[in-house]
Design a protein around this motif. Structure first.
Motif, PDB file in Angstrom:
ATOM      1  N   PRO A  18       0.727  -1.620   0.029  1.00  0.00           N
ATOM      2  CA  PRO A  18      -0.355   0.201  -0.342  1.00  0.00           C
ATOM      3  C   PRO A  18       1.084   1.688   0.134  1.00  0.00           C
ATOM      4  N   ALA A  19       1.741   1.141   0.922  1.00  0.00           N
ATOM      5  CA  ALA A  19       3.111   2.134   0.996  1.00  0.00           C
ATOM      6  C   ALA A  19       3.246   2.816  -0.962  1.00  0.00           C
ATOM      7  N   SER A  20       3.234   2.039  -1.704  1.00  0.00           N
ATOM      8  CA  SER A  20       4.488   2.479  -3.054  1.00  0.00           C
ATOM      9  C   SER A  20       3.120   3.258  -3.625  1.00  0.00           C
ATOM     10  N   TYR A  21       1.900   3.805  -2.956  1.00  0.00           N
ATOM     11  CA  TYR A  21       1.478   4.643  -3.745  1.00  0.00           C
ATOM     12  C   TYR A  21       0.245   5.217  -2.985  1.00  0.00           C
ATOM     13  N   ASN A  22       1.619   5.943  -1.824  1.00  0.00           N
ATOM     14  CA  ASN A  22       1.509   7.033  -0.853  1.00  0.00           C
ATOM     15  C   ASN A  22       1.141   8.038  -1.685  1.00  0.00           C
ATOM     16  N   LYS A  23       1.664   8.333  -3.256  1.00  0.00           N
ATOM     17  CA  LYS A  23       1.891  10.156  -3.690  1.00  0.00           C
ATOM     18  C   LYS A  23      -0.155   9.669  -4.279  1.00  0.00           C
ATOM     19  N   LEU A  24      -0.044   9.331  -5.135  1.00  0.00           N
ATOM     20  CA  LEU A  24      -1.180   8.993  -5.956  1.00  0.00           C
ATOM     21  C   LEU A  24      -2.228   8.593  -4.719  1.00  0.00           C
ATOM     22  N   THR A  25      -2.225   7.863  -3.371  1.00  0.00           N
ATOM     23  CA  THR A  25      -3.622   8.066  -2.471  1.00  0.00           C
ATOM     24  C   THR A  25      -3.449   9.680  -2.062  1.00  0.00           C
ATOM     25  N   ASN A  26      -2.356   9.831  -1.378  1.00  0.00           N
ATOM     26  CA  ASN A  26      -2.257  11.234  -1.224  1.00  0.00           C
ATOM     27  C   ASN A  26      -3.214  12.033  -1.699  1.00  0.00           C
ATOM     28  N   LEU A  27      -3.081  12.121  -2.767  1.00  0.00           N
ATOM     29  CA  LEU A  27      -3.958  13.424  -4.574  1.00  0.00           C
ATOM     30  C   LEU A  27      -5.440  12.564  -4.021  1.00  0.00           C
ATOM     31  N   LEU A  28      -5.903  11.399  -4.206  1.00  0.00           N
ATOM     32  CA  LEU A  28      -6.963  11.215  -4.169  1.00  0.00           C
ATOM     33  C   LEU A  28      -7.032  11.562  -2.898  1.00  0.00           C
TER      34      LEU A  28
END
Length: 263
Positions: A18-28
């Motif tokens: 899950p942490a691999s997607y932090n940049k995207l999920t933070n934007l979302l």
């Protein structure tokens, strides 16, 4: 988040947590989306592996069904390997199908990020074999005796080309990647009917991809269209990790899709 707004369920790809997607999920999250990123059982670190595509399928199906049973509509983001999971696990969970059965919620859309979206019975390595690239596999991937695997050049094959991303950000991303059960690559879809035959799909082509080359992506989408499925396509000039290198653009695509299903 408004309760009338679909949830977003991101299914990680191979090697990703899950942490691999932090940049995207933070934007979302900053845009008010309800984001879910469950860990994959095949990424549990067990040696030898104790989980595979079937285990991942069961886990994501249960997770998605819980959201649906709670009355939630769901937009799926599938990245790379997790196109196999989405195709396998979401059959029968389309919101329209559930409504016809008098059930609440359900999946309304799949956003594929350079994901493996193949026909029933097909595996990821079947796609590689179709293009005659079998000999590239040991060059690209380091398989241990227990068949767990890592990418030999994750920066070059997963991130590049990635203009605009600084070294600190890239290194942080690469640091999240873990060993994965490589047996998942050769496991074919077991479902009698893949989910993309029913659930609308937006396929995001990554035109500089070194892991799932554009030719692979176009062939898979071509097969879907040949089978009578309408597929919306978007192109991003980037490599295999648009969640990092084109996070803003991916977030905009998610915004666009989610907006279609607001009540």
């Amino acid at each position: 988040m408004s309760p009338s707004k679909p949830a977003v369920l991101l299914i990680p790809g191979a090697w990703h947590v899950p942490a691999s997607y932090n940049k995207l999920t933070n934007l979302l999250k900053s845009s008010g989306h309800d984001i879910h990123v469950p860990s994959l059982p095949s990424m549990n670190g067990a040696r030898p592996p104790t989980a595979d595509l079937e285990t991942d399928t069961a886990h994501i199906r249960e997770y998605t069904q819980q959201l649906a049973d709670a009355g939630q509509h769901v937009v799926i983001i599938a990245h790379s390997y997790s196109g196999q999971i989405a195709s396998n696990s979401l059959t029968g969970l389309w919101a329209t199908t559930r409504a016809q059965q008098g059930l609440p919620g359900g999946v309304v859309h799949i956003i594929s990020l350079c994901a493996f979206m193949v026909r029933e019975g097909f595996s990821m390595t079947d796609v590689v074999h179709h293009f005659g690239h079998d000999d590239y596999m040991p060059l690209a991937y380091d398989f241990a005796e227990d068949q767990t695997v890592v990418d030999r050049d994750p920066k070059g094959r997963l991130v590049s080309p990635g203009p605009g991303d600084d070294d600190v950000e890239v290194e942080g991303y690469l640091g999240t990647l873990k060993r994965w059960n490589g047996k998942c690559m050769s496991q074919g879809l077991s479902t009698d009917r893949v989910a993309w035959r029913d659930i609308p799909v937006t396929y995001v082509h990554t035109i500089g991809d070194m892991t799932t080359p554009l030719a692979y992506q176009q062939w898979m989408v071509g097969n879907m269209k040949e089978d009578g499925v309408e597929v919306e396509t978007v192109e991003l000039d980037t490599g295999h990790s648009p969640n990092l290198t084109k996070a803003k653009e991916v977030a905009e695509i998610v915004d666009m899709v989610v907006a279609r299903y607001k009540k």
